[in-house]
Write an enzyme that holds these catalytic residues in place. Structure first.
Site, PDB file in Angstrom:
ATOM      1  N   GLY A 138       0.825  -1.217   0.000  1.00 36.69           N
ATOM      2  CA  GLY A 138       0.000   0.000   0.000  1.00 36.69           C
ATOM      3  C   GLY A 138       0.856   1.262   0.000  1.00 36.69           C
ATOM      4  O   GLY A 138       0.519   2.244  -0.670  1.00 36.69           O
ATOM      5  N   ASP A 139       1.961   1.221   0.735  1.00 38.30           N
ATOM      6  CA  ASP A 139       2.866   2.390   0.758  1.00 38.30           C
ATOM      7  C   ASP A 139       3.457   2.615  -0.633  1.00 38.30           C
ATOM      8  O   ASP A 139       3.623   3.755  -1.075  1.00 38.30           O
ATOM      9  CB  ASP A 139       4.022   2.176   1.745  1.00 38.30           C
ATOM     10  CG  ASP A 139       3.536   1.853   3.149  1.00 38.30           C
ATOM     11  OD1 ASP A 139       2.422   2.271   3.499  1.00 38.30           O
ATOM     12  OD2 ASP A 139       4.266   1.153   3.876  1.00 38.30           O
TER      13      ASP A 139
END
Ligand code: 26A
Length: 343
Positions: A297-298
């Site tokens: 997600g980052d």
């Protein structure tokens, strides 16, 4: 990627050192952890870090959600594009973080706390799940004074894009609000990540105070569902939730808000205020190539935000986010391949 001015993107959150290992159900049970979660450590968790290092051959990897995003965005942008703020200690863990960000070409302006240890995140991998348990340490002592110090505030004023990880709501909401207000006042872009289900659940008021300032809000399906539940939305439909986020009241009326919800291998959902929801298929990947999804997600947020900084279209920003996430999950931890790949 198009050249941008120096340090156009400024990121804020919690710099952590990930202590990551392959674990098993027994280890999760020992510390009362779910296979896939992110939580703040309590007293009962504090033995986990030594346990991982001594008994599970843990690796030390630079982490912290938004620090991963900052490294990822710098990976794609021209040199000297990204600066990152957060709090660390004066210890060997901080030295590891300094090495990692140096290699990534990321500029950091850490608040160094001489008395607190650098924050640690225990990451237990079981299959394609990761359970994260964070002892914030020095990261918990970040303060408005550091942000407002003349050298740092100069960087804030210079940047045109801010990226704040929602995890920082547990640390210093006044610093987040200072960036949010600075963005709205000067029509700069404020990107916010929901970070983890416990943020909308337990930091609802702090989160809601930042909401009017979101130009872009990024989350995954579990964070969206947690938001819906804590805000009494009568739906579990991710598209509906994304639409709701996009249409929330907004401070800076010059930019329509965009909510972006990733959903693992399901299509990414993008809701722009006043428009129909759009879905974007993710980039297919052979299951065998997946090494570790920690930080996927980052990495998505990094590719997406780097696209914004370079002035790309929304569709291209999403695609670049998916592309970088695909690269990152083939590496160990929240990392990116070297030699560098280009989008
Ligand atoms: C306040 N908390 C719980 C956290 C975090 C965090 N980063 C900042 N604050 N808990 C986990 N992480 C980071 O999430 C990354 C994966 O998305 C971990 O350090 C890991 O690198």
């Amino acid at each position: 990627m198009a050249p941008t001015k120096e340090y156009a993107l400024l990121c804020l959150e919690n710099p952590l050192l990930d202590i990551q290992a392959q674990g098993d159900a027994a280890l999760l049970e020992k510390y009362g952890l779910k296979p896939n979660d992110a939580i703040l450590a309590e007293e009962k968790h504090l033995g986990l870090y030594e346990d991982l290092l001594n008994n599970y051959s843990a690796k030390l990897i630079a982490g912290g959600g938004a620090q991963n995003t900052a490294r990822g965005a710098q990976y794609l942008l021209p040199p000297n594009s990204v600066v990152y703020l957060g709090g660390v200690g004066d210890d060997k863990y901080a030295a590891i973080l300094h090495d990692a960000v140096k290699t990534a070409g990321l500029r950091v302006e850490y608040r160094v706390d001489p008395k607190q240890p650098t924050g640690r995140c225990g990451v237990i991998i079981t299959d394609h799940n990761r359970s994260m348990c964070t002892d914030l340490g020095a990261a918990n002592h970040y303060d408005l004074e550091h942000l407002k110090s003349p050298e740092v505030w100069k960087l804030v004023e210079n940047a045109s894009f801010y990226f704040v990880g929602g995890y920082h709501l547990t640390v210093c909401p006044p610093a987040i609000m200072a960036l949010a207000e600075e963005a709205a006042k000067n029509d700069k872009v404020f990107v916010f990540s929901l970070s983890a289900p416990f943020i909308p659940q337990f930091f609802k008021d702090q989160l809601d105070a930042t909401a009017p300032y979101w130009d872009y809000v990024i989350g995954n399906e579990t964070e969206a569902l947690s938001y819906a539940e804590s805000h009494g939305l009568e739906t579990k439909d991710i598209k509906e939730i994304a639409k709701h986020l996009a249409e929330l009241p907004k401070e800076n009326q010059k930019r329509p808000r965009v909510a972006i919800i990733t959903h693992g291998t399901e299509p990414t959902i993008v809701a722009e205020a006043g428009k129909e929801v759009v879905e974007y298929e993710v980039h297919p990947i052979d299951e065998k190539l997946i090494n570790d999804t920690t930080g996927a997600g980052d990495a998505f947020a990094a590719g997406f935000t780097a696209g914004l900084v370079a002035g790309e279209s929304l569709a291209r920003c999403v695609d670049q986010g998916q592309w970088l996430a695909k690269l990152s999950i083939q590496e160990l931890g929240p990392s990116f391949p070297f030699p560098k790949q280009t989008y």
